[in-house]
Design an enzyme around this catalytic site. Structure first.
Site, PDB file in Angstrom:
ATOM      1  N   ASN A  14     -24.810   7.330  84.842  1.00 15.67           N
ATOM      2  CA  ASN A  14     -24.423   8.022  86.082  1.00 15.67           C
ATOM      3  C   ASN A  14     -25.637   8.383  86.934  1.00 15.67           C
ATOM      4  OD1 ASN A  14     -25.507  10.070  84.511  1.00 15.67           O
ATOM      5  ND2 ASN A  14     -23.964  11.593  85.079  1.00 15.67           N
ATOM      6  N   VAL A  69     -20.403   9.782  81.078  1.00 21.12           N
ATOM      7  CA  VAL A  69     -19.796   9.710  79.739  1.00 21.12           C
ATOM      8  C   VAL A  69     -19.002  10.955  79.365  1.00 21.12           C
ATOM      9  CG1 VAL A  69     -21.511   8.087  78.841  1.00 21.12           C
ATOM     10  CG2 VAL A  69     -21.900  10.565  78.583  1.00 21.12           C
ATOM     11  N   LYS A 115     -22.216  19.463  77.593  1.00 22.06           N
ATOM     12  CA  LYS A 115     -21.022  18.635  77.740  1.00 22.06           C
ATOM     13  C   LYS A 115     -21.341  17.153  77.516  1.00 22.06           C
ATOM     14  CE  LYS A 115     -18.550  21.551  81.080  1.00 22.06           C
ATOM     15  NZ  LYS A 115     -18.123  21.656  82.513  1.00 22.06           N
ATOM     16  N   TYR A 146     -29.533  21.618  74.544  1.00 28.80           N
ATOM     17  CA  TYR A 146     -29.893  20.285  74.045  1.00 28.80           C
ATOM     18  C   TYR A 146     -29.897  20.252  72.524  1.00 28.80           C
ATOM     19  CZ  TYR A 146     -32.536  15.916  73.529  1.00 28.80           C
ATOM     20  OH  TYR A 146     -32.931  14.642  73.201  1.00 28.80           O
TER      21      TYR A 146
END
Length: 310
Positions: free
Chosen positions: A33, A58, A90, A144
């Site tokens: 993206n 995704v 996410k 993360y």
């Protein structure tokens, strides 16, 4: 000819993996993206009859037939993953759920790009796959670190429930061509600063250490892991270790830069020692980094010189 899906295909590792897999005669489908991926990284593939690119996030489901899936999509530099921590989390969690659902539906083998960050500020040195880590779940890096840890949990649960063919690569610091000029990690920061004659920014006193793996060695490790029957997490990296202070001086010497080192406060939860134990990867995959640090860094310096001059 295998049909291989790569998420995060326009990123640093994804684009290098794409190049290698196309050279081996595979059909590659790239998904990205462009949140951190770069269009520049995939432009050379777009006219290849064995390559197809789909712009897609995704976090949203996708349905693509393939034999193998490399799930690499996620901001990986603190500068980028802390910019929108909810998006980062996410991407890790929904991203792997969508990849696992696709693997379950199609029977494709799935490799997850996990990270050495699952070990946090490790109290075991060097880090091996049996170590559970020391991660602050409430800190600025948690989006993360914990996102990747959650992804590993989901993979293992799907495995136990459905018997999927899954792989988990715990990737340690990697560098090389196709890194973003604004990547924000140690190697790119130091080289760009040195080439531009700017101050080299060292966080803390520079005594913390990192181990650096050249990207072609990492790509070899990912492909070996995908081909293997190993389903448990595997460290991939290069155990050659530098303190950050010594590495800064190393870059200054190679670039012949007149830049000076300056010292800034150490960010919260920054790992002090980061060195992979790759004995499992050696034994099970035959993985062995081959590119010497000097050769890899020189190639990376030339790459960044060319990018800066554009």
């Amino acid at each position: 000819m295998k049909k291989i899906l790569i998420t995060g295909a326009a990123g640093f590792i994804g684009s290098n993996l794409t190049k290698r897999l196309l050279e081996e005669g595979n059909f590659v489908i790239g998904l990205d993206n462009f949140y951190t991926g770069q269009r520049e990284n995939i432009k050379d593939f777009l006219n290849n009859k064995n390559y197809k690119f789909i712009e897609h996030n995704v976090i949203e489901p996708y349905d693509i037939e393939s034999d193998e899936i490399y799930n690499l999509a996620c901001p990986a530099s603190p500068v980028h993953y802390q910019k929108d921590p909810l998006f980062t989390f996410k991407t890790s969690v929904f991203g792997i759920i969508n990849a696992l659902k696709l693997s379950k539906k199609t029977g494709a083998k799935l490799l997850q790009a996990s990270t050495s960050e699952v070990y946090g500020d490790a109290q075991v040195y060097p880090q091996n796959e049996k170590y559970f880590g020391n991660v602050n779940p409430n800190g600025i890096r948690a989006c993360y670190d914990e996102g990747k840890r959650a992804a590993e949990t989901l993979i293992c649960d799907y495995n136990r429930l459905y018997g999927l063919k899954t792989k988990i690569a715990r990737i340690f610091n990697t560098y090389g061509e196709n890194m973003d000029v604004k990547d924000g990690r140690v190697v790119s920061n130091f080289i760009i600063q040195a080439l531009k004659g700017k101050d080299i920014t060292i966080y803390g006193d520079g005594s913390q250490s990192r181990s650096f793996c050249y990207v072609s060695d990492l790509i070899e490790g990912l492909i070996l892991l995908m081909k293997s029957d190993v389903s448990t997490p595997v460290n991939l990296g290069n155990p050659d270790e530098f303190t950050i202070k010594d590495f800064a001086q190393y870059i200054l010497n190679l670039t012949k830069s007149s830049s000076k080192c300056i010292y800034l406060p150490l960010p919260a939860d920054d790992p002090y020692k980061r060195k992979p134990d790759i004995s499992f990867a050696k034994a099970k995959l035959g993985f062995e980094p081959k590119v010497k640090i000097e050769d890899g860094v020189k190639k990376t310096i030339e790459y960044f010189k060319a990018r800066i001059e554009k």
